[in-house]
Design a protein around this motif. Structure first.
Motif: not given
Length: 385
Positions: A290-295, A324-329, A344-352
């Motif tokens: 959403s508008r530059g933010t990953t929830f 693996g690589g970290h993304q801001r969530y 707001e945290v850095n975590l590896p790429a998340l999936e459902v």
């Protein structure tokens, strides 16, 4: 030196989530015992540990501490009842709180609890209820204050807790008219989650000075001085833990220099004993841009973990089995309010479906959450023996 922020490893967390479902709180017996034993070993013999039930009133956790000799600090009639339910008839109970009702005072007196009187109103009502002399502690809000990042209990400004230090002589003059009440202790609670032993000791030294003044005004020995809680735990990687050995040596030295005081010290740790023992397990429901933010939208939010909303500080969190690589969530819960954020945290790429574990949630987690808000299911609590 650092301490582990998660009481259970990935394998244990995954097994619990599969067996019991999520969201879920789990508490580790071994971590509770380790925290208590380390604290007990560090403190002088004249110091009593009174577990602050408000941190986590889980029955198994409280029974574990009772078996190790802990007393209990209660702040409601419900907490008094939880201690009674343990069946520990010899357990020492303290009863605190700025707005005690008469029925609560009656219950505390019937249980023989040591009441932390918050003002002249408490003293006069206890006096009217008691049919024999009763010793109480007087809670004083000191003129000195301990710095907190976000004011929870400390500071030297206005407070709903206790009597202001400058009112001490006035209150004692009025209390002298009570027939049954005997002020025989001092209670001061000046900070929350402090990890610097030197800051704690500086505060405790001033509390002892206040105790000497109170004893002099009473012209009677104080049986105890309750230093309150405030023993902190780390919430972020790299945070230094509280140096218990330094705290214990400092308290021993303070007692040695306070020749006027022959009673006991009381400490009321809650977070320190319960916090590191708990984890909160929750799965990812949605990933949304959403508008530059990953929830990352989770099954639970501030209805289960309110601390991030109240303090602006998240619990430590990791993704089970992810590397693996970290993304801001931005971690959001399921509630229909934009306040439902867990940080707001850095975590590896998340999936459902991914499983997240939040650490240090054994204190001010389940019982601080808004568990009835929007009638979402209440998460189970599991005791890992």
């Amino acid at each position: 030196m650092t301490e582990p922020l998660f009481a259970l490893d990935d394998r244990a967390c995954d097994a619990l989530a599969r067996a019991r479902g999520t969201p879920l709180f789990a508490y580790s017996r071994s971590r509770v015992e380790a925290s208590y034993d380390r604290l007990r070993a560090a403190l002088p013999a004249r110091a009593r540990i009174a577990y602050a039930v408000k941190a986590n009133p889980h029955a198994a956790l409280m029974a574990c501490l009772a078996a190790r000799g802990a007393a209990f600090d209660c702040a409601s009639i419900g907490e008094l009842d939880r201690v009674v339910a343990l069946g520990q008839n010899n357990a020492t109970i303290y009863f605190a709180g700025p707005g005690k009702r008469t029925v609560e005072l009656q219950r505390a007196l019937a249980l023989g609890a040591r009441i932390q009187a918050e003002g002249i109103e408490d003293l006069e009502r206890i006096d009217a209820l008691a049919d024999q002399p009763v010793a109480v502690n007087l809670r004083v809000h000191p003129a000195f204050g301990m710095r907190e990042e976000r004011r929870i209990l400390g500071g030297d400004g206005p407070s709903a807790f206790g009597i202001d230090e400058e009112q001490l002589e006035d209150v004692l003059a009025r209390a002298a008219r009570c027939k049954q009440v005997r002020i025989r202790g001092l209670h001061v609670f000046a900070s929350s989650n402090q990890r610097d032993a030197d800051v704690l000791l500086k505060n405790h030294a001033r509390v002892l000075e206040l105790g000497e003044r109170l004893q002099s005004l009473l012209d009677a020995p104080l049986a105890e001085i309750d230093l309150g809680g405030g023993l902190g735990i780390p919430y972020a990687p790299g945070d230094s833990p509280l140096d218990l050995e330094r705290l214990g040596r400092g308290l021993t030295d303070l007692l040695a220099r306070a020749s006027w005081f022959e009673g006991r010290l009381v400490l009321e740790p809650g977070r320190f004993l319960a916090g590191p023992a708990g984890v909160y397990l929750v799965r990812v429901v949605r990933i949304k841009e959403s508008r530059g933010t990953t929830f990352a939208i989770l099954e639970g939010g501030i209805n289960h973990l309110a601390r991030p909303l109240l303090t602006g500080e998240p619990f430590p969190v990791r993704a089970i089995g992810k590397t693996g690589g970290h993304q801001r969530y931005t971690l959001a819960g399921p509630l229909c309010t934009s306040l439902d954020r867990l940080g707001e945290v850095n975590l590896p790429a998340l999936e459902v479906g991914d499983l997240l574990v939040f650490g240090q949630t054994g204190a001010y987690g389940f019982t601080e959450g808004m568990t009835h808000f929007l009638s979402h299911p209440i998460p189970p609590e599991v005791w890992v023996d």
